[in-house]
Design an enzyme around this catalytic site. Sequence first.
Site, PDB file in Angstrom:
ATOM      1  N   ASP A 139       5.960   4.135   4.930  1.00  0.00           N
ATOM      2  CA  ASP A 139       6.685   3.418   5.659  1.00  0.00           C
ATOM      3  C   ASP A 139       6.841   1.851   4.755  1.00  0.00           C
ATOM      4  OD1 ASP A 139       4.116   3.192   6.562  1.00  0.00           O
ATOM      5  OD2 ASP A 139       4.780   1.831   8.188  1.00  0.00           O
ATOM      6  N   HIS A 140       6.077   1.885   3.721  1.00  0.00           N
ATOM      7  CA  HIS A 140       6.145   0.867   2.868  1.00  0.00           C
ATOM      8  C   HIS A 140       6.516   0.940   1.582  1.00  0.00           C
ATOM      9  CE1 HIS A 140       3.669  -1.807   5.849  1.00  0.00           C
ATOM     10  NE2 HIS A 140       3.488  -0.636   6.317  1.00  0.00           N
TER      11      HIS A 140
ATOM     12  N   ASP B 288      -0.230  -4.053   6.097  1.00  0.00           N
ATOM     13  CA  ASP B 288      -0.843  -3.676   7.247  1.00  0.00           C
ATOM     14  C   ASP B 288      -2.396  -4.068   7.061  1.00  0.00           C
ATOM     15  OD1 ASP B 288       1.524  -2.315   7.702  1.00  0.00           O
ATOM     16  OD2 ASP B 288       0.844  -0.373   7.638  1.00  0.00           O
TER      17      ASP B 288
ATOM     18  N   HIS C 111       1.009  -1.091  -0.048  1.00  0.00           N
ATOM     19  CA  HIS C 111      -0.161  -0.101  -0.047  1.00  0.00           C
ATOM     20  C   HIS C 111       0.809   1.384   0.067  1.00  0.00           C
ATOM     21  CE1 HIS C 111       0.743  -0.411   4.287  1.00  0.00           C
ATOM     22  NE2 HIS C 111       0.190   0.439   4.609  1.00  0.00           N
TER      23      HIS C 111
HETATM   24 ZN   LIG Z   1       2.933   0.483   8.057  1.00  0.00          ZN
HETATM   25 ZN   LIG Z   2      -0.233   1.338   6.587  1.00  0.00          ZN
END
Ligand SMILES: [Zn+2]
Ligand SMILES: [Zn+2]
Length: 255
Positions: A64-65, A164, A60
């Site tokens: 942070d990804h 997540d 996504h």
């Molecule tokens: Zn995350």
């Molecule tokens: Zn997330």
Amino acid sequence: MELIILGCHSATPRENHHTTSQILLFKKHYFMIDCGEGTQIQLRKAKINFSRINHIFISHLHGDHFYGLIGLISSFRLLGRKKSLHIFGPKGIKKIIISQLKASSSWTNYPLIFSELSSLKSEILYEDEIVSVKTIPLNHRIYTNGFLFKSNGKEEKSYAFCSDTMYDENIIELIKYTDLLYHDSTFLDVDKDLAKKTKHSTTIQAATIAQKARVKKLVLGHYSSRYNKKMKFLEEAKSVFSDSYLSEDLKRFLF
Ligand SMILES: [Zn+2]
Ligand SMILES: [Zn+2]
């Protein structure tokens, strides 16, 4: 299969705490899953040859990804890459990357192939004679997919990446009997209200999914920075599902 954890922490990168990225190694494949900031440094530390990576799966568009992706794409060019790079990710990812490249008047000297995802149902992304990859639709604040990797052939192995996501029993059927499950466990049980509010999971919820899906092993990750010690994550998960393990940056799981 071998899972190499490059980063397993949520939100902001800190010293020795990298955000989400993993390599799943299976025969000739080095599949990258997510690419948080600092992923290139972690690849170096793990001694993984950049040129082995041909497929990147982005769950996504939270920073942070995938904030490490543009840097990695640029490095591939500097390293003289010629082979195609396939990027699978949510609709919109192509525009983000292309506009970054355009703004710096740079381009790749290798084919950059995007497969943009928008389906709410599981779909096959990749298949060859040794492995298949399909999406696991997850329930998070924005459009998110997990990924299920399954070997084709005699020696069956499987890996499910689910982060997540909030607790969602809809994924159980898809990930049933998986050899290894990595599941969002951002919070301890005491913060389950926060998990619900932010659409993440707790240790107990991750372990409950593992138990109901009868997976062989559960790996916890995407830890919130609010906790100092990780042992509590493991204790809580093990109280529900005994084959639970902690992920750590640069830890490897062979299965
Ligand atoms: Zn995350
Ligand atoms: Zn997330």
